[in-house]
Design an enzyme around this catalytic site. Structure first.
Site, PDB file in Angstrom:
ATOM      1  N   ARG A   1       9.509 -33.023  11.451  1.00 56.14           N
ATOM      2  CA  ARG A   1       8.453 -32.751  12.434  1.00 56.14           C
ATOM      3  C   ARG A   1       7.736 -31.425  12.140  1.00 56.14           C
ATOM      4  O   ARG A   1       6.571 -31.249  12.512  1.00 56.14           O
ATOM      5  CB  ARG A   1       9.028 -32.742  13.853  1.00 56.14           C
ATOM      6  CG  ARG A   1       9.983 -31.587  14.142  1.00 56.14           C
ATOM      7  CD  ARG A   1      10.668 -31.750  15.501  1.00 56.14           C
ATOM      8  NE  ARG A   1      11.499 -30.612  15.855  1.00 56.14           N
ATOM      9  CZ  ARG A   1      12.723 -30.385  15.365  1.00 56.14           C
ATOM     10  NH1 ARG A   1      13.241 -31.215  14.478  1.00 56.14           N
ATOM     11  NH2 ARG A   1      13.410 -29.325  15.746  1.00 56.14           N
ATOM     12  N   HIS A   2       8.426 -30.556  11.447  1.00 51.39           N
ATOM     13  CA  HIS A   2       7.813 -29.253  11.137  1.00 51.39           C
ATOM     14  C   HIS A   2       6.719 -29.391  10.083  1.00 51.39           C
ATOM     15  O   HIS A   2       5.775 -28.606  10.057  1.00 51.39           O
ATOM     16  CB  HIS A   2       8.888 -28.263  10.702  1.00 51.39           C
ATOM     17  CG  HIS A   2       9.957 -28.090  11.731  1.00 51.39           C
ATOM     18  ND1 HIS A   2       9.702 -27.573  12.975  1.00 51.39           N
ATOM     19  CD2 HIS A   2      11.274 -28.421  11.714  1.00 51.39           C
ATOM     20  CE1 HIS A   2      10.813 -27.564  13.694  1.00 51.39           C
ATOM     21  NE2 HIS A   2      11.784 -28.082  12.939  1.00 51.39           N
TER      22      HIS A   2
ATOM     23  N   ASN B   1       8.330 -23.026   9.670  1.00 47.60           N
ATOM     24  CA  ASN B   1       6.911 -22.765   9.360  1.00 47.60           C
ATOM     25  C   ASN B   1       6.605 -22.812   7.871  1.00 47.60           C
ATOM     26  O   ASN B   1       5.447 -22.689   7.482  1.00 47.60           O
ATOM     27  CB  ASN B   1       6.482 -21.399   9.928  1.00 47.60           C
ATOM     28  CG  ASN B   1       6.879 -21.203  11.372  1.00 47.60           C
ATOM     29  OD1 ASN B   1       7.714 -20.354  11.683  1.00 47.60           O
ATOM     30  ND2 ASN B   1       6.329 -22.006  12.268  1.00 47.60           N
TER      31      ASN B   1
ATOM     32  N   ASP C   1       0.880  -1.176   0.000  1.00 47.08           N
ATOM     33  CA  ASP C   1       0.000   0.000   0.000  1.00 47.08           C
ATOM     34  C   ASP C   1       0.915   1.222   0.000  1.00 47.08           C
ATOM     35  O   ASP C   1       2.130   1.105  -0.234  1.00 47.08           O
ATOM     36  CB  ASP C   1      -0.996  -0.047   1.172  1.00 47.08           C
ATOM     37  CG  ASP C   1      -0.325   0.204   2.516  1.00 47.08           C
ATOM     38  OD1 ASP C   1       0.930   0.283   2.581  1.00 47.08           O
ATOM     39  OD2 ASP C   1      -1.059   0.316   3.520  1.00 47.08           O
ATOM     40  N   HIS C   2       0.352   2.393   0.304  1.00 46.14           N
ATOM     41  CA  HIS C   2       1.165   3.616   0.324  1.00 46.14           C
ATOM     42  C   HIS C   2       2.221   3.579   1.435  1.00 46.14           C
ATOM     43  O   HIS C   2       3.313   4.090   1.274  1.00 46.14           O
ATOM     44  CB  HIS C   2       0.262   4.840   0.483  1.00 46.14           C
ATOM     45  CG  HIS C   2      -0.635   4.764   1.680  1.00 46.14           C
ATOM     46  ND1 HIS C   2      -1.676   3.869   1.752  1.00 46.14           N
ATOM     47  CD2 HIS C   2      -0.651   5.452   2.857  1.00 46.14           C
ATOM     48  CE1 HIS C   2      -2.308   4.013   2.908  1.00 46.14           C
ATOM     49  NE2 HIS C   2      -1.697   4.963   3.604  1.00 46.14           N
TER      50      HIS C   2
ATOM     51  N   ARG D   1       3.465 -30.041  11.766  1.00 42.69           N
ATOM     52  CA  ARG D   1       2.908 -28.838  12.398  1.00 42.69           C
ATOM     53  C   ARG D   1       2.294 -27.906  11.348  1.00 42.69           C
ATOM     54  O   ARG D   1       1.253 -27.288  11.587  1.00 42.69           O
ATOM     55  CB  ARG D   1       3.994 -28.137  13.213  1.00 42.69           C
ATOM     56  CG  ARG D   1       4.411 -29.009  14.399  1.00 42.69           C
ATOM     57  CD  ARG D   1       5.744 -28.639  15.001  1.00 42.69           C
ATOM     58  NE  ARG D   1       6.104 -29.604  16.039  1.00 42.69           N
ATOM     59  CZ  ARG D   1       7.314 -29.695  16.584  1.00 42.69           C
ATOM     60  NH1 ARG D   1       8.282 -28.886  16.189  1.00 42.69           N
ATOM     61  NH2 ARG D   1       7.558 -30.602  17.506  1.00 42.69           N
TER      62      ARG D   1
ATOM     63  N   ARG E   1       7.324   1.538   7.772  1.00 47.16           N
ATOM     64  CA  ARG E   1       7.509   2.539   8.822  1.00 47.16           C
ATOM     65  C   ARG E   1       8.183   1.931  10.048  1.00 47.16           C
ATOM     66  O   ARG E   1       8.251   2.571  11.099  1.00 47.16           O
ATOM     67  CB  ARG E   1       6.145   3.129   9.204  1.00 47.16           C
ATOM     68  CG  ARG E   1       5.449   3.847   8.062  1.00 47.16           C
ATOM     69  CD  ARG E   1       4.009   4.200   8.400  1.00 47.16           C
ATOM     70  NE  ARG E   1       3.354   4.819   7.245  1.00 47.16           N
ATOM     71  CZ  ARG E   1       2.030   4.892   7.112  1.00 47.16           C
ATOM     72  NH1 ARG E   1       1.224   4.418   8.056  1.00 47.16           N
ATOM     73  NH2 ARG E   1       1.509   5.452   6.037  1.00 47.16           N
TER      74      ARG E   1
ATOM     75  N   GLY F   1       2.526  -0.151   6.180  1.00 46.09           N
ATOM     76  CA  GLY F   1       3.183   0.671   7.195  1.00 46.09           C
ATOM     77  C   GLY F   1       3.874  -0.178   8.252  1.00 46.09           C
ATOM     78  O   GLY F   1       5.021   0.066   8.619  1.00 46.09           O
ATOM     79  N   THR F   2       3.166  -1.182   8.744  1.00 48.61           N
ATOM     80  CA  THR F   2       3.706  -2.044   9.798  1.00 48.61           C
ATOM     81  C   THR F   2       3.971  -3.476   9.339  1.00 48.61           C
ATOM     82  O   THR F   2       4.634  -4.225  10.053  1.00 48.61           O
ATOM     83  CB  THR F   2       2.696  -2.142  10.960  1.00 48.61           C
ATOM     84  OG1 THR F   2       1.453  -2.650  10.424  1.00 48.61           O
ATOM     85  CG2 THR F   2       2.452  -0.780  11.600  1.00 48.61           C
ATOM     86  N   GLY F   3       3.385  -3.869   8.229  1.00 46.78           N
ATOM     87  CA  GLY F   3       3.380  -5.279   7.809  1.00 46.78           C
ATOM     88  C   GLY F   3       2.194  -6.028   8.392  1.00 46.78           C
ATOM     89  O   GLY F   3       1.847  -7.119   7.924  1.00 46.78           O
ATOM     90  N   VAL F   4       1.549  -5.448   9.385  1.00 49.93           N
ATOM     91  CA  VAL F   4       0.485  -6.158  10.105  1.00 49.93           C
ATOM     92  C   VAL F   4      -0.774  -6.330   9.250  1.00 49.93           C
ATOM     93  O   VAL F   4      -1.298  -7.436   9.112  1.00 49.93           O
ATOM     94  CB  VAL F   4       0.149  -5.433  11.426  1.00 49.93           C
ATOM     95  CG1 VAL F   4      -1.072  -6.057  12.094  1.00 49.93           C
ATOM     96  CG2 VAL F   4       1.347  -5.484  12.367  1.00 49.93           C
TER      97      VAL F   4
HETATM   98  C1  RB5 Z   1      -1.784   2.897   6.478  1.00 49.01           C
HETATM   99  O1  RB5 Z   1      -1.791   4.110   7.126  1.00 49.01           O
HETATM  100  C2  RB5 Z   1      -1.436   1.774   7.451  1.00 49.01           C
HETATM  101  O2  RB5 Z   1      -2.491   1.574   8.330  1.00 49.01           O
HETATM  102  C3  RB5 Z   1      -1.105   0.514   6.698  1.00 49.01           C
HETATM  103  O3  RB5 Z   1      -0.037   0.747   5.849  1.00 49.01           O
HETATM  104  C4  RB5 Z   1      -0.676  -0.675   7.548  1.00 49.01           C
HETATM  105  O4  RB5 Z   1       0.338  -0.326   8.426  1.00 49.01           O
HETATM  106  C5  RB5 Z   1      -1.746  -1.418   8.198  1.00 49.01           C
HETATM  107  O5  RB5 Z   1      -1.531  -2.441   8.845  1.00 49.01           O
END
Ligand code: RB5
Length: 148
Positions: free
Chosen positions: A131-132, A98, A7-8, A135, A108, A65-68
């Site tokens: 073994r992996h 894994n 994303d951005h 899992r 970020r 931004g976070t990868g999350v």
């Molecule tokens: C965008 O602002 C931000 O939320 C996105 O890039 C990401 O970090 C979400 O998990």
């Protein structure tokens, strides 16, 4: 073939990693986004990991931004095992133990040089199996709504 998407929030890091992949001789396909304009991570992440799920790409590199957010969206796709990594040890073990097939990085969170090392480590590390494998198969059972 490696699928990449951002994303951005991950766009600039994706561009840096594409340059690294070029230098290292990896082939990749960029599923977008194609600018720093504000956009939604799930759209682009889904496009990239769908190519992995279909067998058109071997692995995906995802950037937000976070990868999350990218990892949360990616892990909704059947057969995708996506990890967020900010360190090389986790990157290595996510492949060795894994059999992760998608890596999400935070534009970020990690600097460019660390991100390159994480990507290099992740791409160069093989799955140990044994073994992996059992899992990893248990994770797939959960996808089928079966008790592992
Ligand atoms: C965008 O602002 C931000 O939320 C996105 O890039 C990401 O970090 C979400 O998990």
């Amino acid at each position: 073939m490696i699928a990449v998407a951002s994303d951005h929030g991950g766009f600039l890091l994706k561009e840096e990693i594409k340059a690294f992949l070029d230098e290292a001789g990896y082939e990749y396909k960029d599923f977008g986004a194609y600018s720093k304009a504000s956009t939604d991570y799930a759209l682009w992440g889904y496009a990239a990991v769908s190519a992995v799920a279909r067998g058109e790409c071997e692995k995906a590199l995802l950037f937000c931004g976070t990868g999350v957010g990218m990892s949360l969206a990616a892990n909704k796709v059947k057969g995708i095992r996506c990890v967020v990594c900010s360190d090389c040890y986790s990157a290595k073990m996510s492949r060795a133990h894994n059999n992760a097939n998608a890596l999400a990085l935070g534009g970020r969170v990690v600097g460019v040089d660390l991100a390159k090392l994480i990507v290099q480590t992740w791409l160069e590390t093989g799955f140990e199996g044994g073994r992996h494998q059992r899992r990893v198969d248990q994770i797939a059972s959960i996808e089928e709504e079966k008790t592992p």
